[in-house]
Design a protein around this motif. Structure first.
Motif, mmCIF file in Angstrom:
data_model
loop_
_atom_site.group_PDB
_atom_site.id
_atom_site.type_symbol
_atom_site.label_atom_id
_atom_site.label_comp_id
_atom_site.label_asym_id
_atom_site.label_seq_id
_atom_site.Cartn_x
_atom_site.Cartn_y
_atom_site.Cartn_z
ATOM 1 N N UNK A 45 104.720 -93.105 35.229
ATOM 2 C CA UNK A 45 103.803 -93.805 36.125
ATOM 3 C C UNK A 45 103.898 -93.234 37.543
ATOM 4 N N UNK A 46 105.123 -92.981 37.981
ATOM 5 C CA UNK A 46 105.331 -92.382 39.313
ATOM 6 C C UNK A 46 104.675 -91.000 39.395
ATOM 7 N N UNK A 47 104.823 -90.216 38.322
ATOM 8 C CA UNK A 47 104.245 -88.858 38.325
ATOM 9 C C UNK A 47 102.719 -88.925 38.353
ATOM 10 N N UNK A 48 102.159 -89.875 37.620
ATOM 11 C CA UNK A 48 100.699 -90.052 37.624
ATOM 12 C C UNK A 48 100.252 -90.444 39.037
ATOM 13 N N UNK A 49 100.998 -91.344 39.664
ATOM 14 C CA UNK A 49 100.656 -91.765 41.034
ATOM 15 C C UNK A 49 100.677 -90.583 41.996
ATOM 16 N N UNK A 50 101.710 -89.757 41.854
ATOM 17 C CA UNK A 50 101.812 -88.583 42.739
ATOM 18 C C UNK A 50 100.632 -87.639 42.496
ATOM 19 N N UNK A 51 100.264 -87.475 41.225
ATOM 20 C CA UNK A 51 99.133 -86.599 40.911
ATOM 21 C C UNK A 51 97.852 -87.165 41.530
ATOM 22 N N UNK A 52 97.652 -88.469 41.367
ATOM 23 C CA UNK A 52 96.412 -89.089 41.883
ATOM 24 C C UNK A 52 96.368 -89.047 43.410
ATOM 25 N N UNK A 53 97.536 -89.028 44.027
ATOM 26 C CA UNK A 53 97.593 -88.951 45.491
ATOM 27 C C UNK A 53 97.448 -87.508 45.979
ATOM 28 N N UNK A 54 97.272 -86.575 45.035
ATOM 29 C CA UNK A 54 97.080 -85.169 45.403
ATOM 30 C C UNK A 54 98.372 -84.450 45.745
ATOM 31 N N UNK A 55 99.502 -85.040 45.359
ATOM 32 C CA UNK A 55 100.794 -84.426 45.717
ATOM 33 C C UNK A 55 101.373 -83.556 44.613
ATOM 34 N N UNK A 56 100.800 -83.629 43.423
ATOM 35 C CA UNK A 56 101.448 -82.965 42.294
ATOM 36 C C UNK A 56 100.399 -82.474 41.293
ATOM 37 N N UNK A 57 100.498 -81.168 40.971
ATOM 38 C CA UNK A 57 99.609 -80.611 39.954
ATOM 39 C C UNK A 57 100.447 -80.042 38.812
ATOM 40 N N UNK A 58 100.001 -80.292 37.593
ATOM 41 C CA UNK A 58 100.752 -79.865 36.400
ATOM 42 C C UNK A 58 100.134 -78.636 35.737
ATOM 43 N N UNK A 59 99.202 -77.964 36.409
ATOM 44 C CA UNK A 59 98.463 -76.887 35.728
ATOM 45 C C UNK A 59 99.370 -75.754 35.255
ATOM 46 N N UNK A 60 100.471 -75.536 35.973
ATOM 47 C CA UNK A 60 101.354 -74.405 35.591
ATOM 48 C C UNK A 60 102.532 -74.857 34.735
ATOM 49 N N UNK A 61 102.595 -76.152 34.463
ATOM 50 C CA UNK A 61 103.780 -76.706 33.784
ATOM 51 C C UNK A 61 103.662 -76.626 32.260
ATOM 52 N N UNK A 62 104.777 -76.224 31.643
ATOM 53 C CA UNK A 62 104.902 -76.276 30.177
ATOM 54 C C UNK A 62 105.886 -77.390 29.861
ATOM 55 N N UNK A 63 105.622 -78.160 28.808
ATOM 56 C CA UNK A 63 106.546 -79.244 28.470
ATOM 57 C C UNK A 63 107.001 -79.159 27.011
ATOM 58 N N UNK A 64 108.234 -79.581 26.806
ATOM 59 C CA UNK A 64 108.798 -79.689 25.458
ATOM 60 C C UNK A 64 109.396 -81.076 25.303
ATOM 61 N N UNK A 65 108.910 -81.825 24.353
ATOM 62 C CA UNK A 65 109.507 -83.148 24.107
ATOM 63 C C UNK A 65 110.752 -83.032 23.236
ATOM 64 N N UNK A 66 111.610 -84.018 23.415
ATOM 65 C CA UNK A 66 112.871 -84.043 22.676
ATOM 66 C C UNK A 66 112.684 -84.214 21.176
ATOM 67 N N UNK A 67 111.760 -85.108 20.804
ATOM 68 C CA UNK A 67 111.733 -85.496 19.396
ATOM 69 C C UNK A 67 110.355 -85.998 18.964
ATOM 70 N N UNK A 68 110.196 -86.092 17.676
ATOM 71 C CA UNK A 68 108.955 -86.634 17.094
ATOM 72 C C UNK A 68 109.289 -87.171 15.700
ATOM 73 N N UNK A 69 108.646 -88.268 15.349
ATOM 74 C CA UNK A 69 108.844 -88.817 14.002
ATOM 75 C C UNK A 69 108.290 -87.872 12.946
ATOM 76 N N UNK A 70 108.910 -87.927 11.798
ATOM 77 C CA UNK A 70 108.443 -87.150 10.653
ATOM 78 C C UNK A 70 107.425 -87.978 9.865
ATOM 79 N N UNK A 71 106.430 -87.318 9.357
ATOM 80 C CA UNK A 71 105.480 -87.993 8.485
ATOM 81 C C UNK A 71 104.511 -88.908 9.223
#
Ligand code: GLP
Length: 268
Positions: A45-71
């Motif tokens: 939520x904080x990151x979304x707020x920063x983005x909406x306030x024009x303080x943060x852009x994710x265009x160059x960011x790559x993300x990897x999540x820790x985990x995901x359910x199977x099936x």
């Protein structure tokens, strides 16, 4: 381990967001490790707020999540892909082609999927900053107690405690997966920085075991004791079983003084 204790969960989220923003604003191609669970929602939520306030852009960011359910496929509301879309990706300017989760669809070989995920992380240059929560049983990602401290991305069978803890998120007639793909503990330790967030009284015992317990697969989070740059952000409740509370507050003051004098230095 750098333990920082805040008055409340909101301050934990705000501080975690500062770490993420610093990385993203500093590095040309930042690689961020992400977590699910209720704890990081306020960070997102904080990151979304920063983005909406024009303080943060994710265009160059790559993300990897820790985990995901199977099936569970990504259209399922219980999938962690859905969680990430809902809580972060759909509200910022990230290129979803650069957002990865360790998925394993029906018919796919989990061992191969695990290897491929590890390779993908390597090809992206490794994870700069890995966000973590902690399970009440000390798990990180879905690395349950007795997970190898040298483990890599693979399939894990969830413990009864984790199934019980997470059952609150599933309706009575909804399918709750018992298997998941998760980054391993060695995968997590490879990140340049790890930032673990823990809030609430039900995490106090796991936090104590992680910070001051023996290095042991019984508490997978204790593996962070081996990490050069492990930062643990706690609210008062999650810190309530730490014996040397005053020491952490004092050490944090000293760190802040050094930061003020010499500037913040994170080696991304
Ligand atoms: C989940 C996730 C973990 C998370 C943990 C705690 O099962 N696999 O990555 O850290 O449990 O979740 P919560 O923040 O909801 O307490």
């Amino acid at each position: 381990m750098q333990v920082i204790i805040f008055d409340n969960a909101q301050q934990v989220a705000e501080n975690a967001a500062e770490w993420v923003a610093e990385l993203i604003n500093k590095k040309t191609n930042p690689v961020l490790g992400l977590a699910t669970g209720s704890t990081p929602i306020s960070l997102y939520q904080e990151l979304v707020n920063k983005h909406k306030a024009g303080e943060l852009s994710f265009t160059k960011t790559t993300t990897f999540n820790l985990d995901e359910y199977l099936g569970i496929d990504e259209t399922n509301v219980q999938s962690y892909r859905h969680f990430m879309n809902e809580n972060l990706f759909d509200h910022v300017d990230i290129n979803k082609d650069k957002t990865f989760l360790p998925t394993c669809a029906q018919g796919e070989n989990p061992r191969q999927q695990g290897l491929d995920y590890e390779n993908k992380i390597q090809q992206a240059g490794g994870i700069d900053l890995q966000i973590l929560g902690i399970g009440a049983n000390g798990h990180i990602g879905f690395n349950e107690p007795t997970s190898s401290l040298a483990s890599r991305t693979r399939i894990k069978t969830l413990t009864q405690q984790t199934l019980d803890d997470n059952s609150r998120l599933f309706a009575a007639d909804e399918f709750q997966p018992t298997l998941a793909m998760t980054m391993g503990i060695a995968t997590i330790l490879d990140a340049r920085y790890v930032l673990l967030m823990a809030t609430g009284k039900n995490k106090a015992k796991a936090v104590k075991d992680m910070v001051t317990g023996a290095l042991s697969a019984v508490c997978p989070a204790s593996a962070l004791q081996l990490h050069e740059n492990a930062i643990v952000l706690l609210d008062k409740e999650a810190a309530s079983e730490l014996e040397d509370h005053e020491y952490y507050v004092w050490a944090d003051k000293q760190n802040n003084k050094i930061n003020q004098e010499f500037g913040l230095y994170h080696n991304y």
